[in-house]
Design a protein around this motif. Structure first.
Motif, PDB file in Angstrom:
ATOM      1  N   VAL A  81      -4.172   3.011  -5.982  1.00 34.24           N
ATOM      2  CA  VAL A  81      -4.886   4.217  -5.724  1.00 34.24           C
ATOM      3  C   VAL A  81      -4.457   4.512  -4.062  1.00 34.24           C
ATOM      4  O   VAL A  81      -4.328   5.714  -3.878  1.00 34.24           O
ATOM      5  CB  VAL A  81      -6.355   3.809  -5.682  1.00 34.24           C
ATOM      6  N   THR A  82      -4.211   3.657  -3.311  1.00 35.68           N
ATOM      7  CA  THR A  82      -3.742   3.887  -1.978  1.00 35.68           C
ATOM      8  C   THR A  82      -2.144   4.514  -2.004  1.00 35.68           C
ATOM      9  O   THR A  82      -2.079   5.536  -1.434  1.00 35.68           O
ATOM     10  CB  THR A  82      -3.680   2.579  -1.168  1.00 35.68           C
ATOM     11  N   ILE A  86      -9.153   5.855   1.828  1.00 35.39           N
ATOM     12  CA  ILE A  86      -8.941   4.892   0.799  1.00 35.39           C
ATOM     13  C   ILE A  86      -8.223   3.476   1.168  1.00 35.39           C
ATOM     14  O   ILE A  86      -8.452   2.354   0.903  1.00 35.39           O
ATOM     15  CB  ILE A  86      -8.016   5.694  -0.331  1.00 35.39           C
ATOM     16  N   ALA A  87      -7.168   3.746   2.188  1.00 34.29           N
ATOM     17  CA  ALA A  87      -6.475   2.583   2.480  1.00 34.29           C
ATOM     18  C   ALA A  87      -7.248   1.760   3.569  1.00 34.29           C
ATOM     19  O   ALA A  87      -7.161   0.283   3.356  1.00 34.29           O
ATOM     20  CB  ALA A  87      -5.190   3.213   3.372  1.00 34.29           C
ATOM     21  N   THR A  88      -8.083   1.990   4.290  1.00 35.19           N
ATOM     22  CA  THR A  88      -8.939   1.446   5.275  1.00 35.19           C
ATOM     23  C   THR A  88     -10.309   0.802   4.876  1.00 35.19           C
ATOM     24  O   THR A  88     -10.951  -0.139   5.182  1.00 35.19           O
ATOM     25  CB  THR A  88      -9.130   2.205   6.461  1.00 35.19           C
ATOM     26  N   LEU A  89     -10.977   1.749   3.747  1.00 34.11           N
ATOM     27  CA  LEU A  89     -12.324   1.380   3.536  1.00 34.11           C
ATOM     28  C   LEU A  89     -12.529  -0.038   2.852  1.00 34.11           C
ATOM     29  O   LEU A  89     -13.381  -0.950   3.221  1.00 34.11           O
ATOM     30  CB  LEU A  89     -12.901   2.464   2.536  1.00 34.11           C
ATOM     31  N   PRO A  90     -11.661  -0.743   2.035  1.00 37.88           N
ATOM     32  CA  PRO A  90     -11.965  -1.989   1.564  1.00 37.88           C
ATOM     33  C   PRO A  90     -11.606  -3.020   2.553  1.00 37.88           C
ATOM     34  O   PRO A  90     -12.376  -4.019   2.656  1.00 37.88           O
ATOM     35  CB  PRO A  90     -10.675  -2.320   0.461  1.00 37.88           C
ATOM     36  N   LEU A  97       0.873  -1.396   0.048  1.00 36.91           N
ATOM     37  CA  LEU A  97      -0.002  -0.079   0.010  1.00 36.91           C
ATOM     38  C   LEU A  97       0.703   1.219   0.140  1.00 36.91           C
ATOM     39  O   LEU A  97       0.332   2.475  -0.263  1.00 36.91           O
ATOM     40  CB  LEU A  97      -0.895  -0.042   1.232  1.00 36.91           C
ATOM     41  N   VAL A  98       2.115   1.210   0.316  1.00 35.10           N
ATOM     42  CA  VAL A  98       2.939   2.277   0.154  1.00 35.10           C
ATOM     43  C   VAL A  98       4.080   2.061  -0.614  1.00 35.10           C
ATOM     44  O   VAL A  98       5.050   2.766  -0.551  1.00 35.10           O
ATOM     45  CB  VAL A  98       3.551   2.598   1.657  1.00 35.10           C
ATOM     46  N   ALA A  99       4.439   0.846  -1.096  1.00 35.82           N
ATOM     47  CA  ALA A  99       5.512   0.272  -1.794  1.00 35.82           C
ATOM     48  C   ALA A  99       5.934   1.224  -3.053  1.00 35.82           C
ATOM     49  O   ALA A  99       7.280   1.251  -3.270  1.00 35.82           O
ATOM     50  CB  ALA A  99       5.252  -0.975  -2.162  1.00 35.82           C
ATOM     51  N   LEU A 100       5.063   1.796  -3.769  1.00 34.97           N
ATOM     52  CA  LEU A 100       5.344   2.527  -4.991  1.00 34.97           C
ATOM     53  C   LEU A 100       5.674   4.055  -4.402  1.00 34.97           C
ATOM     54  O   LEU A 100       6.311   4.834  -5.433  1.00 34.97           O
ATOM     55  CB  LEU A 100       4.364   2.504  -5.997  1.00 34.97           C
ATOM     56  N   VAL A 101       5.329   4.389  -3.406  1.00 34.28           N
ATOM     57  CA  VAL A 101       5.440   5.705  -3.163  1.00 34.28           C
ATOM     58  C   VAL A 101       7.161   6.246  -3.041  1.00 34.28           C
ATOM     59  O   VAL A 101       7.363   7.412  -3.648  1.00 34.28           O
ATOM     60  CB  VAL A 101       5.224   6.148  -1.502  1.00 34.28           C
TER      61      VAL A 101
END
Length: 196
Positions: free
Chosen positions: A167-168, A190-194, A31-35
């Protein structure tokens, strides 16, 4: 972030975060790997020289990610991990370099949209190809150990996971780039809703 050392550390961080889900750890690090890679892109301009430099860092990231996660294919065939790594890297570069090019010349929303759509399109092509189908490194597959977080896969499939990851990453990158309460709230949502 303008030094070679800083960029190399960001590449290694991105590789570690991308690889975790395939190495027996939680894939939620994706969830943060592409940042870190997006941060490298942010540090470059719109010149052709900067485009090639960004291409080098992105290629290094994806080749190392492939090496870290599909080395075991070597046991069956030495050519396997090389071919899968090169093809997978090419597909990932299509998305990231499209983003990089557009982000320097057009509205950022368009660049983000292209990053997500080109990435998913290339994953679909990689998954569906008759000659070289190797769905191992689809971003959504990295969440396989986090079944509790992706119960909704029964509706979206693995590509829904890829969409969520991308998207996250974009939302967290925007939080880093712009700051502000609304960007933080959007990223958390976005990170938690799913998962909820």
């Amino acid at each position: 972030i303008n030094s070679t050392r800083s960029r190399l550390l960001l590449v290694l961080l991105s590789v570690a975060l991308l690889s975790a889900g395939w190495l027996g750890l939680s894939g939620l690090t994706e969830l943060v790997a592409l940042v870190p890679l997006l941060i490298i892109s942010e540090g470059y301009g719109s010149s052709a020289r900067d485009w090639w430099r960004m291409l080098g860092w992105a290629a290094l990231t994806f080749l190392l990610w492939s090496a870290a996660t599909i080395w075991w294919v070597w046991i069956a065939t030495p050519l396997g991990p090389i071919a899968a790594g090169v093809v997978g890297t090419f597909y990932n570069l299509c998305a990231v370099m499209t983003y990089h090019y557009v982000a320097k010349r057009a509205p950022r929303a368009l660049a983000y949209t292209l990053l997500v759509t080109v990435w998913i399109a290339t994953e679909w092509a990689y998954n569906s190809a008759d000659v070289m189908s190797f769905p191992w490194l689809l971003l959504g597959q990295g969440l396989a150990r986090d079944v509790w977080a992706v119960q909704w896969y029964e509706y979206t499939g693995v590509f829904g996971g890829t969409l969520w990851v991308l998207v996250t990453n974009v939302a967290i990158f925007e939080m880093w780039r712009v700051g502000g309460k609304s960007a933080r709230l959007r990223a958390v949502f976005i990170a938690t809703l799913p998962m909820l």
